[in-house]
Design a protein around this motif. Structure first.
Motif, PDB file in Angstrom:
ATOM      1  N   MET A 281      28.473  -9.661  41.328  1.00 12.61           N
ATOM      2  CA  MET A 281      28.968 -11.063  42.312  1.00 12.61           C
ATOM      3  C   MET A 281      28.441 -11.959  41.232  1.00 12.61           C
ATOM      4  O   MET A 281      28.088 -12.368  39.895  1.00 12.61           O
ATOM      5  CB  MET A 281      28.135 -11.598  43.392  1.00 12.61           C
ATOM      6  CG  MET A 281      28.172 -10.955  43.894  1.00 12.61           C
ATOM      7  SD  MET A 281      29.465 -10.323  45.401  1.00 12.61           S
ATOM      8  CE  MET A 281      29.021  -8.835  45.944  1.00 12.61           C
TER       9      MET A 281
ATOM     10  N   HIS B 110      28.212 -11.048  51.291  1.00 14.34           N
ATOM     11  CA  HIS B 110      27.821 -12.726  49.858  1.00 14.34           C
ATOM     12  C   HIS B 110      29.158 -13.344  50.012  1.00 14.34           C
ATOM     13  O   HIS B 110      28.868 -14.819  50.265  1.00 14.34           O
ATOM     14  CB  HIS B 110      27.297 -11.966  48.612  1.00 14.34           C
ATOM     15  CG  HIS B 110      27.132 -12.350  47.467  1.00 14.34           C
ATOM     16  ND1 HIS B 110      25.548 -12.983  47.480  1.00 14.34           N
ATOM     17  CD2 HIS B 110      27.725 -13.275  46.516  1.00 14.34           C
ATOM     18  CE1 HIS B 110      25.759 -13.797  46.324  1.00 14.34           C
ATOM     19  NE2 HIS B 110      27.058 -13.964  45.876  1.00 14.34           N
TER      20      HIS B 110
ATOM     21  N   ARG C  16      24.189  -7.007  51.153  1.00 16.34           N
ATOM     22  CA  ARG C  16      25.343  -7.393  49.686  1.00 16.34           C
ATOM     23  C   ARG C  16      26.782  -7.821  50.159  1.00 16.34           C
ATOM     24  O   ARG C  16      27.477  -8.811  49.681  1.00 16.34           O
ATOM     25  CB  ARG C  16      25.491  -6.074  48.958  1.00 16.34           C
ATOM     26  CG  ARG C  16      25.319  -6.683  47.600  1.00 16.34           C
ATOM     27  CD  ARG C  16      24.966  -5.359  46.875  1.00 16.34           C
ATOM     28  NE  ARG C  16      26.732  -4.431  46.497  1.00 16.34           N
ATOM     29  CZ  ARG C  16      26.748  -5.210  45.018  1.00 16.34           C
ATOM     30  NH1 ARG C  16      25.727  -6.270  43.948  1.00 16.34           N
ATOM     31  NH2 ARG C  16      28.320  -4.885  44.965  1.00 16.34           N
TER      32      ARG C  16
ATOM     33  N   LEU D  36      21.940 -13.741  44.042  1.00 18.95           N
ATOM     34  CA  LEU D  36      23.183 -13.249  43.604  1.00 18.95           C
ATOM     35  C   LEU D  36      23.109 -11.735  42.962  1.00 18.95           C
ATOM     36  O   LEU D  36      22.223 -11.182  41.688  1.00 18.95           O
ATOM     37  CB  LEU D  36      23.111 -14.674  41.712  1.00 18.95           C
ATOM     38  CG  LEU D  36      24.489 -13.894  40.786  1.00 18.95           C
ATOM     39  CD1 LEU D  36      25.517 -14.125  41.006  1.00 18.95           C
ATOM     40  CD2 LEU D  36      23.847 -14.568  39.006  1.00 18.95           C
ATOM     41  N   PRO D  37      23.329 -10.906  44.387  1.00 16.04           N
ATOM     42  CA  PRO D  37      23.786  -9.990  43.519  1.00 16.04           C
ATOM     43  C   PRO D  37      24.304  -9.072  42.762  1.00 16.04           C
ATOM     44  O   PRO D  37      25.577  -9.931  42.298  1.00 16.04           O
ATOM     45  CB  PRO D  37      24.661  -9.095  44.962  1.00 16.04           C
ATOM     46  CG  PRO D  37      24.351 -10.080  46.306  1.00 16.04           C
ATOM     47  CD  PRO D  37      24.638 -11.419  45.155  1.00 16.04           C
ATOM     48  N   LYS D  38      23.974  -8.239  41.849  1.00 18.37           N
ATOM     49  CA  LYS D  38      24.952  -7.523  41.078  1.00 18.37           C
ATOM     50  C   LYS D  38      26.481  -7.289  41.283  1.00 18.37           C
ATOM     51  O   LYS D  38      26.708  -7.238  42.750  1.00 18.37           O
ATOM     52  CB  LYS D  38      24.463  -6.027  40.516  1.00 18.37           C
ATOM     53  CG  LYS D  38      24.245  -5.706  39.176  1.00 18.37           C
ATOM     54  CD  LYS D  38      24.260  -4.304  39.072  1.00 18.37           C
ATOM     55  CE  LYS D  38      24.224  -3.149  37.943  1.00 18.37           C
ATOM     56  NZ  LYS D  38      23.706  -2.061  37.782  1.00 18.37           N
TER      57      LYS D  38
ATOM     58  N   ARG E 241      19.039 -12.019  46.828  1.00 18.62           N
ATOM     59  CA  ARG E 241      20.282 -12.587  47.739  1.00 18.62           C
ATOM     60  C   ARG E 241      21.308 -13.437  47.153  1.00 18.62           C
ATOM     61  O   ARG E 241      22.392 -13.597  48.118  1.00 18.62           O
ATOM     62  CB  ARG E 241      19.977 -12.543  49.154  1.00 18.62           C
ATOM     63  CG  ARG E 241      19.160 -11.314  50.186  1.00 18.62           C
ATOM     64  CD  ARG E 241      18.458 -12.048  51.147  1.00 18.62           C
ATOM     65  NE  ARG E 241      19.276 -12.105  52.283  1.00 18.62           N
ATOM     66  CZ  ARG E 241      18.836 -13.512  52.852  1.00 18.62           C
ATOM     67  NH1 ARG E 241      17.400 -13.129  53.205  1.00 18.62           N
ATOM     68  NH2 ARG E 241      19.277 -14.000  54.158  1.00 18.62           N
TER      69      ARG E 241
END
Lengths: 224, 317
Positions: A177, B98, B95, A173-175, A171
């Motif tokens: 981002m 974010h 997600r 640093l999601p892929k 959460r």
């Protein structure tokens, strides 16, 4: 080998970088280590953890007591960590990572990852490995574990096998981002696992997977 | 003259708090020696680590006060940051959230405190409830993920409301212009914090000594009617006794104290409900013996905006 001034400088840079990386990880993620069933011990240990981000081993490393960090090497994918000079510096000099090939050594003459890890364990290193074999970037809680863990348990019966659950880094640093968000992460260490006599691969891997999943906090389990 | 009088009053208040802490530490040590006989004892050990944490918290607040407005704004900015981190870490998000969360941390939080710094009341009173509340769901919607959308949106909004908007009303007390009370606004913060936290401590003491009947066993098993009534009544009396340090007459101070104690109590109840909903006992582990930042602040969160607006409506021209 003669220690040249340049390599001394590189070593100093590596020590400073490790402080900076650990400090930044703690500041950004508020990471805390929680031990249940065992404590941090100066015994040879194989930590096996869930893998959702390139920062995972930094978090695990940051929650180990400083004297244990020096003995503990992450197992890292060569293709990622040797792709640039900076990554190579971080991977090799700062973390002293054990570089493995994740394509399973299909190329002729490539060393087998499980053999590399066995050798490192037999020479006395502690290791951090991610038994899913790859980064989990989807919605799945935990990918199926590869059999490597079983082979290591059989080859090195004296090594403590400690399951670890790293919470929330996906959460942060999601892929894909760019900006990390400062959520608190937890690294939960569980009781060491021992390979039972005559226990086969499937049974052991299932037990290891259950031990990892059992470390998740209650509110994560509730969402299954 | 005014400044030195207010500094003197502040020092007197801190002296009083210091005395109470010395007394609490002495009682804790005595209990550890006479009741626990030096052995581990969950209740007494928790009491002692709470008292120790209070020493640290009072020292931090004292340090911020020494730096004046800037110190107080920085302190509450950091408190908001850690509170928001605890809140968001527990909230269910996906997600697609974010960007909304990044905006909450890196734009909404600093802007709110900057607006308080430059004393722009017209904007800081609505910045989060209007602009942030509209922009955040837009960002989440652009993320394209509709699963549990309303729930996720409301969690981020609530996190900002509780951790940033409400907490920022404590330093905002410094911007109020009360005739005859100029230059002494730090005392308003001291009054709020002493009464609300005093109410928490007194409820704990009354509850531990006389607590029998639970108020809300589902939400907060440690809250009892005896603790609530005894704690709020004695904190109201404490507030009245502090009227000399405030712009209030004694009965006004008592009414103010009663209002913020009740808001504080219900705030604690609401925050407990959120924790129970997430299946955890504490928001975090930041403050030894207390839990996380939000565990210590849940009552201030609900009391601060009400105290601020009551003051603004009745005491400023």
């Amino acid at each position: 080998m003669n220690p040249s001034p340049r390599s001394g400088l590189r070593k100093a840079a590596a020590v400073v970088s490790s402080w900076l990386i650990v400090g930044a990880a703690k500041l950004l993620t508020g990471v805390r280590g929680l031990w249940s069933g065992t404590g941090p011990k100066a015994e040879q240990t194989l930590y096996f953890a869930n893998h959702t981000s390139h920062g995972d081993f930094v978090l695990l490393w940051a929650t180990l007591p400083p004297d244990l960090r020096a003995l503990t090497r992450p197992v890292a994918g060569q293709d990622y960590w040797e792709a640039s000079a900076l990554r190579r510096f971080i991977g090799e000099d700062v973390f002293n990572a054990l570089m493995i090939r994740r394509d399973g050594g299909t190329a002729a003459g490539a060393p087998n990852p499980v053999e590399q890890m066995t050798q490192a364990l037999q020479s006395g290193d502690s290791l951090i490995m991610f038994p899913e074999g790859t980064r989990n970037t989807g919605d799945e809680t935990l990918l199926p574990l590869k059999s490597g863990l079983f082979h290591l348990a059989r080859a090195c019966p004296n090594v403590r096998l400690v399951p670890v659950w790293i919470e929330n880094l996906k959460r942060v640093l999601p892929k894909g981002m760019l900006v990390p968000i400062p959520l608190a992460c937890t690294v939960r260490y569980g009781a060491p696992l021992v390979l039972a006599e005559g226990e086969d691969k499937t049974a052991f891997i299932a037990r290891a997977r259950a031990a990892m999943l059992a470390l998740r906090p209650e509110y994560d389990k509730a969402e299954d | 003259m005014n400044l030195s009088a207010s500094t003197q009053t502040t020092l007197t208040l801190f002296g009083g708090v210091f005395g109470v802490l010395v007394l609490a530490s002495a009682i804790g040590a005595l209990l550890k020696w006479r009741v626990a006989h030096g052995q581990p004892h969950p209740v007494i050990d928790n009491l002692n680590s709470r008292v120790n944490a209070w020493w640290v918290m009072v020292a931090v607040i004292g340090l911020a006060f020494a730096f004046g407005k800037g110190g107080v704004i920085v302190l509450f900015y950091l408190i908001s940051f850690y509170a928001l981190r605890e809140f968001m870490s527990l909230a269910y998000t996906r997600r697609g959230d974010h960007h909304a969360i990044a905006v909450a941390f890196f734009i909404a939080l600093p802007v709110q405190y900057f607006l308080i710094w430059i004393d722009w009341y017209g904007l800081y009173a609505i910045f989060i409830p209007v602009y942030a509340f509209l922009v955040l769901p837009i960002l989440a919607a652009v993320g394209g993920d509709t699963q549990r959308f309303l729930e996720r949106t409301s969690k981020i909004q609530w996190g900002l409301m509780v951790c940033v908007f409400c907490i920022s009303h404590v330093p905002a007390l410094l911007t109020l212009q009360i005739p005859g009370f100029e230059g002494r606004n730090l005392l308003l913060i001291a009054f709020l914090v002493i009464v609300v936290q005093g109410s928490d401590v007194l409820q704990y003491v009354w509850g531990k000594l006389f607590g029998r009947h639970k108020v809300a066993p589902e939400l907060s098993p440690s809250k009892t009617w005896e603790g609530l009534i005894g704690g709020v009544a004695s904190a109201t009396a404490l507030g009245a006794a502090l009227s000399w340090a405030t712009p209030f007459t004694p009965w006004q101070a008592a009414l103010m104290a009663l209002t913020i104690c009740l808001m504080g109590f219900f705030g604690g109840l609401v925050m407990s409900a959120i924790k129970r909903d997430r299946g955890v006992k504490d928001w975090g582990t930041m403050i030894e013996g207390h839990g996380g930042m939000l565990d210590r602040l849940d009552s201030v969160v609900f009391a601060a905006p009400v105290f601020f607006h009551a003051l603004r409506y009745w005491w400023t021209p």
